[in-house]
Scaffold this motif. Sequence first.
Motif, PDB file in Angstrom:
ATOM      1  N   THR A 127     -26.476 -33.718  -2.834  1.00  0.00           N
ATOM      2  CA  THR A 127     -26.286 -32.398  -3.433  1.00  0.00           C
ATOM      3  C   THR A 127     -27.665 -31.765  -3.630  1.00  0.00           C
ATOM      4  O   THR A 127     -28.588 -32.423  -4.100  1.00  0.00           O
ATOM      5  CB  THR A 127     -25.568 -32.500  -4.785  1.00  0.00           C
ATOM      6  OG1 THR A 127     -24.362 -33.246  -4.616  1.00  0.00           O
ATOM      7  CG2 THR A 127     -25.237 -31.124  -5.330  1.00  0.00           C
ATOM      8  N   PHE A 128     -27.763 -30.477  -3.285  1.00  0.00           N
ATOM      9  CA  PHE A 128     -29.035 -29.757  -3.378  1.00  0.00           C
ATOM     10  C   PHE A 128     -29.041 -28.874  -4.625  1.00  0.00           C
ATOM     11  O   PHE A 128     -28.094 -28.130  -4.876  1.00  0.00           O
ATOM     12  CB  PHE A 128     -29.253 -28.879  -2.143  1.00  0.00           C
ATOM     13  CG  PHE A 128     -29.183 -29.642  -0.846  1.00  0.00           C
ATOM     14  CD1 PHE A 128     -30.291 -30.309  -0.359  1.00  0.00           C
ATOM     15  CD2 PHE A 128     -28.016 -29.691  -0.112  1.00  0.00           C
ATOM     16  CE1 PHE A 128     -30.234 -31.015   0.831  1.00  0.00           C
ATOM     17  CE2 PHE A 128     -27.934 -30.388   1.079  1.00  0.00           C
ATOM     18  CZ  PHE A 128     -29.055 -31.056   1.553  1.00  0.00           C
ATOM     19  N   PHE A 129     -30.135 -28.963  -5.382  1.00  0.00           N
ATOM     20  CA  PHE A 129     -30.315 -28.155  -6.582  1.00  0.00           C
ATOM     21  C   PHE A 129     -31.684 -27.477  -6.554  1.00  0.00           C
ATOM     22  O   PHE A 129     -32.611 -27.954  -5.882  1.00  0.00           O
ATOM     23  CB  PHE A 129     -30.224 -29.012  -7.851  1.00  0.00           C
ATOM     24  CG  PHE A 129     -28.888 -29.655  -8.085  1.00  0.00           C
ATOM     25  CD1 PHE A 129     -27.857 -28.944  -8.685  1.00  0.00           C
ATOM     26  CD2 PHE A 129     -28.666 -30.982  -7.729  1.00  0.00           C
ATOM     27  CE1 PHE A 129     -26.624 -29.548  -8.909  1.00  0.00           C
ATOM     28  CE2 PHE A 129     -27.437 -31.584  -7.953  1.00  0.00           C
ATOM     29  CZ  PHE A 129     -26.412 -30.865  -8.541  1.00  0.00           C
ATOM     30  N   ALA A 130     -31.799 -26.387  -7.300  1.00  0.00           N
ATOM     31  CA  ALA A 130     -33.102 -25.739  -7.512  1.00  0.00           C
ATOM     32  C   ALA A 130     -33.255 -25.525  -9.010  1.00  0.00           C
ATOM     33  O   ALA A 130     -32.314 -25.073  -9.681  1.00  0.00           O
ATOM     34  CB  ALA A 130     -33.193 -24.411  -6.766  1.00  0.00           C
TER      35      ALA A 130
ATOM     36  N   GLY B 152     -25.628 -23.788 -10.637  1.00  0.00           N
ATOM     37  CA  GLY B 152     -24.779 -24.313  -9.574  1.00  0.00           C
ATOM     38  C   GLY B 152     -25.538 -25.036  -8.477  1.00  0.00           C
ATOM     39  O   GLY B 152     -26.769 -25.090  -8.453  1.00  0.00           O
ATOM     40  N   GLU B 153     -24.763 -25.573  -7.540  1.00  0.00           N
ATOM     41  CA  GLU B 153     -25.319 -26.309  -6.406  1.00  0.00           C
ATOM     42  C   GLU B 153     -25.700 -25.334  -5.289  1.00  0.00           C
ATOM     43  O   GLU B 153     -24.965 -24.404  -4.992  1.00  0.00           O
ATOM     44  CB  GLU B 153     -24.284 -27.294  -5.861  1.00  0.00           C
ATOM     45  CG  GLU B 153     -23.712 -28.245  -6.879  1.00  0.00           C
ATOM     46  CD  GLU B 153     -22.510 -29.008  -6.329  1.00  0.00           C
ATOM     47  OE1 GLU B 153     -22.073 -28.680  -5.205  1.00  0.00           O
ATOM     48  OE2 GLU B 153     -22.018 -29.913  -7.017  1.00  0.00           O
TER      49      GLU B 153
ATOM     50  N   SER C   7     -34.541 -30.056  -5.393  1.00  0.00           N
ATOM     51  CA  SER C   7     -34.312 -31.482  -5.607  1.00  0.00           C
ATOM     52  C   SER C   7     -32.993 -31.865  -4.937  1.00  0.00           C
ATOM     53  O   SER C   7     -32.108 -31.033  -4.756  1.00  0.00           O
ATOM     54  CB  SER C   7     -34.263 -31.823  -7.096  1.00  0.00           C
ATOM     55  OG  SER C   7     -33.158 -31.198  -7.718  1.00  0.00           O
ATOM     56  N   ILE C   8     -32.897 -33.138  -4.567  1.00  0.00           N
ATOM     57  CA  ILE C   8     -31.691 -33.639  -3.909  1.00  0.00           C
ATOM     58  C   ILE C   8     -31.190 -34.860  -4.657  1.00  0.00           C
ATOM     59  O   ILE C   8     -31.946 -35.808  -4.902  1.00  0.00           O
ATOM     60  CB  ILE C   8     -31.964 -34.011  -2.440  1.00  0.00           C
ATOM     61  CG1 ILE C   8     -32.522 -32.798  -1.675  1.00  0.00           C
ATOM     62  CG2 ILE C   8     -30.691 -34.509  -1.768  1.00  0.00           C
ATOM     63  CD1 ILE C   8     -32.881 -33.096  -0.239  1.00  0.00           C
ATOM     64  N   ASP C   9     -29.927 -34.819  -5.038  1.00  0.00           N
ATOM     65  CA  ASP C   9     -29.299 -35.948  -5.716  1.00  0.00           C
ATOM     66  C   ASP C   9     -28.441 -36.700  -4.703  1.00  0.00           C
ATOM     67  O   ASP C   9     -27.520 -36.127  -4.110  1.00  0.00           O
ATOM     68  CB  ASP C   9     -28.439 -35.446  -6.878  1.00  0.00           C
ATOM     69  CG  ASP C   9     -27.923 -36.588  -7.728  1.00  0.00           C
ATOM     70  OD1 ASP C   9     -28.719 -37.468  -8.081  1.00  0.00           O
ATOM     71  OD2 ASP C   9     -26.717 -36.608  -8.035  1.00  0.00           O
TER      72      ASP C   9
ATOM     73  N   PRO D 117     -42.633 -36.076   1.714  1.00  0.00           N
ATOM     74  CA  PRO D 117     -43.080 -36.902   0.583  1.00  0.00           C
ATOM     75  C   PRO D 117     -43.095 -36.182  -0.761  1.00  0.00           C
ATOM     76  O   PRO D 117     -43.060 -36.837  -1.805  1.00  0.00           O
ATOM     77  CB  PRO D 117     -44.506 -37.319   1.001  1.00  0.00           C
ATOM     78  CG  PRO D 117     -44.922 -36.298   2.018  1.00  0.00           C
ATOM     79  CD  PRO D 117     -43.685 -35.908   2.731  1.00  0.00           C
ATOM     80  N   ASN D 118     -43.137 -34.855  -0.766  1.00  0.00           N
ATOM     81  CA  ASN D 118     -43.195 -34.115  -2.032  1.00  0.00           C
ATOM     82  C   ASN D 118     -41.823 -33.671  -2.535  1.00  0.00           C
ATOM     83  O   ASN D 118     -41.729 -33.027  -3.583  1.00  0.00           O
ATOM     84  CB  ASN D 118     -44.095 -32.883  -1.876  1.00  0.00           C
ATOM     85  CG  ASN D 118     -45.536 -33.261  -1.578  1.00  0.00           C
ATOM     86  OD1 ASN D 118     -46.053 -34.228  -2.125  1.00  0.00           O
ATOM     87  ND2 ASN D 118     -46.195 -32.508  -0.709  1.00  0.00           N
ATOM     88  N   LEU D 119     -40.786 -34.018  -1.810  1.00  0.00           N
ATOM     89  CA  LEU D 119     -39.441 -33.613  -2.196  1.00  0.00           C
ATOM     90  C   LEU D 119     -38.931 -34.499  -3.338  1.00  0.00           C
ATOM     91  O   LEU D 119     -39.074 -35.720  -3.294  1.00  0.00           O
ATOM     92  CB  LEU D 119     -38.496 -33.724  -1.001  1.00  0.00           C
ATOM     93  CG  LEU D 119     -37.046 -33.276  -1.208  1.00  0.00           C
ATOM     94  CD1 LEU D 119     -36.975 -31.792  -1.544  1.00  0.00           C
ATOM     95  CD2 LEU D 119     -36.232 -33.565   0.049  1.00  0.00           C
ATOM     96  N   THR D 120     -38.341 -33.889  -4.356  1.00  0.00           N
ATOM     97  CA  THR D 120     -37.805 -34.633  -5.492  1.00  0.00           C
ATOM     98  C   THR D 120     -36.448 -35.223  -5.137  1.00  0.00           C
ATOM     99  O   THR D 120     -35.518 -34.491  -4.781  1.00  0.00           O
ATOM    100  CB  THR D 120     -37.652 -33.721  -6.725  1.00  0.00           C
ATOM    101  OG1 THR D 120     -38.939 -33.199  -7.085  1.00  0.00           O
ATOM    102  CG2 THR D 120     -37.077 -34.494  -7.904  1.00  0.00           C
ATOM    103  N   LEU D 121     -36.340 -36.544  -5.227  1.00  0.00           N
ATOM    104  CA  LEU D 121     -35.093 -37.241  -4.912  1.00  0.00           C
ATOM    105  C   LEU D 121     -34.608 -37.995  -6.140  1.00  0.00           C
ATOM    106  O   LEU D 121     -35.384 -38.680  -6.805  1.00  0.00           O
ATOM    107  CB  LEU D 121     -35.297 -38.231  -3.764  1.00  0.00           C
ATOM    108  CG  LEU D 121     -35.755 -37.671  -2.413  1.00  0.00           C
ATOM    109  CD1 LEU D 121     -35.985 -38.809  -1.426  1.00  0.00           C
ATOM    110  CD2 LEU D 121     -34.729 -36.689  -1.861  1.00  0.00           C
TER     111      LEU D 121
END
Length: 394
Positions: free
Chosen positions: A283-286, A291-292, A162-164, A260-264
């Motif tokens: 910021t990238f998270f899993a 952590g980031e 996911s990307i914030d 299109p399937n990426l969580t934003l």
Amino acid sequence: MSYKTDNGLLPVGLSDMLAPDAAFEAFILEKLLKDFAEHGYERIAPPLIEFEDSLLTGIGSGLAKQTFRLMDPESQKMMGVRADMTPQIARIAESRLSKMPRPLRLSYAGQVLRVRGTQLRPERQFTQVGVELIGPNEATADAEVIILAASALDKLGVSDLSIDLGLPKLVKEILSELKEDTKNYFLLRQALDRKDANAVAELSVDLHKDTKTALISLLNATGPANEALDALESLSFKGKAEEGRTLLVNVIDSISTALPNLTLTVDPIENKGFEYHTGVTFTFFAKGVRGELGNGGRYLANKDSNKKNQEGATGFTLFMDTVLRALPVPTCKNKIYVPIETSLKKAKSLRSEGWITVGALSPEKNSIDEASRLGCKYVLQNNEIIKIAEISSK
């Protein structure tokens, strides 16, 4: 009186990376750099230590408290050990590569060292890898680096990414009627960082009605990208604040079209860690990973006071220790023990087939025992590959 020291004891936040993790990090690092190179990003390698005059100026000024310092015995000038590589890339772009055509696409990888860790990142030394896209100011540039990072992480096998996204300068523009050095401004920023709606309402009571409404609305605009954009759309921004909102919308549209399937998600008031950024941040998270995975955003790549000569840039940094935690545990290739009489040609042939050969240094009475002692699951006997477990079961 003599004192014994524990030679294995390391300072807090520092650790040894052993096998197979060290090899796995190097393998993943090269895969990422290869991916970046295929997208036109050329690798450069700045030094680990620089004079603090260059290391801690421009966008590097905010890292002063995180930087280890030492004196250069040659010049007697103070130097700093880099705490982040992005300021170094900006320096190189401004100086050594100032005549290169823009947009300038650069990639990098290396170790950084920080004075102290954080609760989410206690490690003080770790490997960074990333890219910087220097020159363009369009939303397509921001989208390019975000899509590049997300695609590269997906190829590695990072799941539930996911990307914030944020716009840290948005609050500053909305609070333009307040001076930044006032107590009320400081308290408002603190309340916004805590997402404390009641405190924000109390502290903004003397502000313009539109400003107060905008601040409260920003708190409600945190969440999934579609919902956040709807909330931002309902606000009446002006000037640079409206330009920032439009930029964020365009960046999200480009990412959603490509992935299109990426969580934003969007947090328009997040500011911590993005002090020098001037536009969209990310910021990238899993899921389930501490952590980031990394972060990045838009900034000014040079420190020229003449606004006409200031050059925009955007990029990201991935933190390899966190990236590795997001990946499946590496599997080791099968190791085979080869007796001392094995020919070099035969050993080379085994390696070409994917084996890891562990060669004997002297004749042994029992090659099976020696192979087991050295962690080999297979042994070469009479030019035949034999699995030790099968021998033991007989």
